[in-house]
Write a protein that holds these residues in place. Structure first.
Motif, short mmCIF file in Angstrom:
data_model
loop_
_atom_site.label_atom_id
_atom_site.label_comp_id
_atom_site.label_asym_id
_atom_site.label_seq_id
_atom_site.Cartn_x
_atom_site.Cartn_y
_atom_site.Cartn_z
N GLY A 86 0.44 -1.55 0.30
CA GLY A 86 -0.04 -0.05 0.21
C GLY A 86 0.67 1.41 0.20
O GLY A 86 0.58 1.89 -0.09
N ILE A 87 1.45 1.25 0.47
CA ILE A 87 2.74 2.11 0.54
C ILE A 87 3.30 2.52 -0.22
O ILE A 87 3.17 3.36 -1.64
CB ILE A 87 3.92 2.02 1.89
N LYS A 88 3.72 1.15 -1.50
CA LYS A 88 4.98 1.56 -2.22
C LYS A 88 3.53 1.76 -2.93
O LYS A 88 3.99 2.72 -4.40
CB LYS A 88 5.16 -0.06 -2.95
N ASN A 89 2.40 1.01 -3.62
CA ASN A 89 1.30 2.17 -4.65
C ASN A 89 1.04 3.62 -4.29
O ASN A 89 0.95 4.17 -5.22
CB ASN A 89 -0.09 1.27 -4.18
N ALA A 90 0.87 3.79 -3.23
CA ALA A 90 1.21 5.56 -2.27
C ALA A 90 2.04 6.46 -2.96
O ALA A 90 1.86 7.55 -3.75
CB ALA A 90 1.18 5.20 -1.30
N GLU A 91 3.26 5.75 -3.14
CA GLU A 91 4.41 6.44 -3.44
C GLU A 91 4.47 6.12 -4.95
O GLU A 91 4.67 7.35 -6.14
CB GLU A 91 6.06 5.68 -3.08
N GLY A 92 4.13 5.22 -5.82
CA GLY A 92 3.64 5.03 -7.57
C GLY A 92 2.81 5.73 -7.66
O GLY A 92 2.89 6.69 -8.48
N VAL A 93 1.26 6.25 -6.61
CA VAL A 93 0.48 6.93 -7.17
C VAL A 93 0.88 8.68 -7.59
O VAL A 93 0.33 9.63 -8.29
CB VAL A 93 -0.29 7.03 -6.37
N LYS A 94 1.85 9.04 -5.89
CA LYS A 94 2.28 10.17 -6.34
C LYS A 94 3.43 10.50 -7.88
O LYS A 94 3.06 11.32 -8.10
CB LYS A 94 3.27 10.15 -4.71
N ASN A 95 4.25 9.12 -8.06
CA ASN A 95 5.34 9.01 -9.02
C ASN A 95 3.88 9.68 -10.40
O ASN A 95 4.54 10.33 -10.65
CB ASN A 95 6.26 8.13 -8.80
N ALA A 96 3.41 8.42 -10.40
CA ALA A 96 2.03 8.87 -11.87
C ALA A 96 1.88 11.12 -11.32
O ALA A 96 1.96 11.12 -12.45
CB ALA A 96 1.42 7.77 -11.92
N GLN A 97 0.98 10.82 -10.39
CA GLN A 97 1.63 12.37 -10.47
C GLN A 97 1.86 13.72 -11.18
O GLN A 97 1.66 14.70 -11.41
CB GLN A 97 0.10 12.85 -9.18
N GLY A 98 3.20 12.55 -10.14
CA GLY A 98 3.99 13.76 -10.67
C GLY A 98 4.63 13.60 -11.82
O GLY A 98 4.73 14.52 -12.86
N ILE A 99 4.60 12.97 -13.05
CA ILE A 99 4.65 12.67 -14.33
C ILE A 99 3.63 13.71 -14.82
O ILE A 99 4.09 14.45 -16.08
CB ILE A 99 4.81 10.65 -14.32
N ILE A 100 2.03 13.32 -13.89
CA ILE A 100 1.09 13.56 -15.68
C ILE A 100 1.26 15.39 -15.15
O ILE A 100 0.82 16.05 -15.74
CB ILE A 100 -0.41 13.16 -14.33
N GLU A 101 2.03 15.86 -14.35
CA GLU A 101 1.90 17.20 -13.66
C GLU A 101 3.29 17.63 -14.91
O GLU A 101 2.27 18.87 -15.46
CB GLU A 101 2.31 17.70 -12.17
N ARG A 102 3.76 16.75 -14.32
CA ARG A 102 4.96 17.96 -15.77
C ARG A 102 4.59 17.01 -16.89
O ARG A 102 4.81 18.00 -18.11
CB ARG A 102 6.51 16.68 -15.41
N SER A 103 4.05 16.43 -17.38
CA SER A 103 3.73 16.02 -18.86
C SER A 103 2.50 17.32 -19.34
O SER A 103 2.65 17.68 -20.44
CB SER A 103 2.95 14.62 -19.34
N LEU A 104 1.52 17.76 -18.82
CA LEU A 104 0.55 18.56 -18.80
C LEU A 104 1.50 20.28 -18.52
O LEU A 104 0.99 20.62 -19.44
CB LEU A 104 -0.24 18.76 -17.29
N ALA A 105 2.26 20.54 -18.34
CA ALA A 105 3.89 21.14 -18.16
C ALA A 105 3.79 21.51 -19.40
O ALA A 105 4.05 22.57 -20.15
CB ALA A 105 4.22 21.32 -17.17
#
Length: 129
Positions: A86-105
């Motif tokens: 669950g912690i790893k998945n939460a970190e994965g979600v945070k990483n995905a959010q960062g990737i999405i934010e960078r991609s949107l930028a």
């Protein structure tokens, strides 16, 4: 000496509650209650001794205890594993959010640059006044 006995009796005599009945000023229930409590404690201790020794010598109970302990250990391990996942998945979600934010930028930058280029091209293609 004869007068000291009633005085001693007065010192050690319990006060009667307003509900006490009968001519006696002391309570017989205190002794009976204490004796009943003592007997109850002895009976509980004796039952515990018999039960504990009986279960300790019972092969089926020992197997049950071992199986139960094993299942509890497995559940603990599964719980820790799931919590870690669950912690790893939460970190994965945070990483995905960062990737999405960078991609949107990056997409916004690209869109802005494209819009600027289109404006330049339209300005060049527009008839001059």
């Amino acid at each position: 000496l004869a007068t000291s006995a009633p005085v001693a009796h007065q010192l050690f005599r319990r006060r009667r509650s307003p509900r006490a009945e009968g001519p006696c000023s002391h309570s017989h229930t205190t002794f009976a209650g204490g004796m009943a409590q003592f007997i109850q404690r002895v009976a509980t201790w004796l039952a515990n001794e018999v039960v504990v020794k009986g279960l300790a010598e019972n092969r089926q109970f020992q197997q049950f205890a071992v199986r139960t302990q094993s299942k509890l250990d497995n559940l603990k391990k599964e719980g820790v594993t799931k919590a870690t996942d669950g912690i790893k998945n939460a970190e994965g979600v945070k990483n995905a959010q960062g990737i999405i934010e960078r991609s949107l930028a990056d997409a916004n930058k690209f869109g802005s640059m494209l819009a600027d280029e289109v404006k330049k091209d339209l300005a060049k293609a527009a008839p001059k006044k």
